[in-house]
Structures are given as C-alpha cells and as structure tokens.
Motif scaffolding. Structure first.
Motif, PDB file in Angstrom:
ATOM      1  N   MET A 165       0.841  -1.190   0.000  1.00 23.55           N
ATOM      2  CA  MET A 165       0.000   0.000   0.000  1.00 23.55           C
ATOM      3  C   MET A 165       0.881   1.247   0.000  1.00 23.55           C
ATOM      4  O   MET A 165       1.884   1.309   0.699  1.00 23.55           O
ATOM      5  N   THR A 166       0.483   2.225  -0.776  1.00 20.09           N
ATOM      6  CA  THR A 166       1.185   3.500  -0.802  1.00 20.09           C
ATOM      7  C   THR A 166       1.024   4.188   0.547  1.00 20.09           C
ATOM      8  O   THR A 166      -0.073   4.258   1.088  1.00 20.09           O
ATOM      9  N   LYS A 167       2.123   4.698   1.084  1.00 16.48           N
ATOM     10  CA  LYS A 167       2.083   5.308   2.411  1.00 16.48           C
ATOM     11  C   LYS A 167       1.893   6.817   2.379  1.00 16.48           C
ATOM     12  O   LYS A 167       1.691   7.440   3.408  1.00 16.48           O
ATOM     13  N   ILE A 168       2.003   7.414   1.177  1.00 20.40           N
ATOM     14  CA  ILE A 168       1.729   8.847   1.036  1.00 20.40           C
ATOM     15  C   ILE A 168       0.836   9.058  -0.176  1.00 20.40           C
ATOM     16  O   ILE A 168       0.864   8.282  -1.131  1.00 20.40           O
ATOM     17  N   ARG A 169       0.064  10.109  -0.119  1.00 17.11           N
ATOM     18  CA  ARG A 169      -0.791  10.526  -1.227  1.00 17.11           C
ATOM     19  C   ARG A 169      -0.741  12.044  -1.291  1.00 17.11           C
ATOM     20  O   ARG A 169      -0.622  12.721  -0.272  1.00 17.11           O
TER      21      ARG A 169
END
Length: 161
Positions: free
Chosen positions: A1-5
C-alpha cells in the motif's frame, strides 16, 4: 500500500457587495465579500478538495452540494472538520498543506498568521504544517480585475500507523 498521497485543489468565487470576506476561516475587513452557497471561503474549499482528491474521494460538491439547503451559509470550517474526519476514517493523516490565495485586494499578509492558526486548530496540526501564500494576478483576468478571488492548495496525506 502507498504510504503517502498528494492532492491538489482549486476554488474561485465572485466578489460582491453585502457579503463578508472569509478566507481561511477568518473574516477579513473589505468592502466586498465572496458569493457562494456557503460562506464561500475559497482557501478552505481548495484545501478540502485537495484532501478529497488525494484519496480519489471526489470533490466538496459531492459531499456538500449547493442544491442542498442545509449547506446555505455554512461555515466552511465545519465542512473542513467533516472532510478531515472522513480522511482519518480512511486511515490517513495530513503531513502538510501548501496553498496560495490570489487576490488584488485586500492585502492578506497581515491575516496569514491568523488563518494558519484557525486552520491548524480545526485540522489538529501545528501551524508550521500549513503554508499560506498570498499573491496578486498583476491586474490580469477576472481576479486581476477584482471580480473574484481564487485559491490553490496541495495536501500531502500520510498513512496512519
């Protein structure tokens, strides 16, 4: 999962007489105010759209449609709090916000500190996590002709641990 957006937001409202000028939750003395269904706080609206956009959750019109009378005259800080809760419920927190308000008048520099403090309190952030810059449009376009004020915002979201 991407940890920043990251998300960006934009809003513009027309300047009219007989309305208060609200930016970043602060009423700013001026002979004109922003026209809108809510309090028309373009800075807060741009921040909300950036928050929602970072998570592909649509825009503020989806959550607070101008066709819904319950949002007439709404305090945008109340709406911001609801959007903040939504992103927290999704497992995210704000890393930082950077924004620009574009207006020929009034001069906004004296109000930036208060805007940062007000937004930080609602978002449970330190004021140094919120950047607010003010500029003019050098007399160009509708903002330059003082027909309106616009704002841009970028929000970095970080996955909650």
């Amino acid at each position: 999962m991407t940890k920043i957006r990251i998300g960006n937001g934009y809003d513009i409202h027309q300047l009219v007489s007989d309305r208060a000028l609200i930016l970043g939750g602060i009423q700013i003395p001026h002979e004109l105010g922003l026209l809108g269904h809510s309090d028309a706080d373009v800075l807060t609206h741009a921040i909300m759209d950036a928050m929602l956009g970072a998570l592909s959750l649509g825009d503020i019109g989806h959550y607070f449609p101008p066709s819904d009378p319950q949002w007439a005259g709404a305090d945008s800080l109340v709406l911001l709090n609801q959007v903040h809760q939504l992103i927290r419920d999704q497992g995210w927190q704000i890393g930082n916000i950077d924004s620009v308000v574009v207006a020929e008048r009034p001069k906004l520099k004296p109000h930036i500190h208060n805007m940062r403090d007000k937004l930080a309190a609602v978002l449970e952030l330190e004021p140094n996590q919120i950047g607010i810059k003010a500029t003019t449009n050098e007399k160009l376009g509708p903002v330059g002709r003082e027909e309106g004020i616009c704002a841009y915002a970028v929000v970095l979201l970080v996955a909650s641990e």
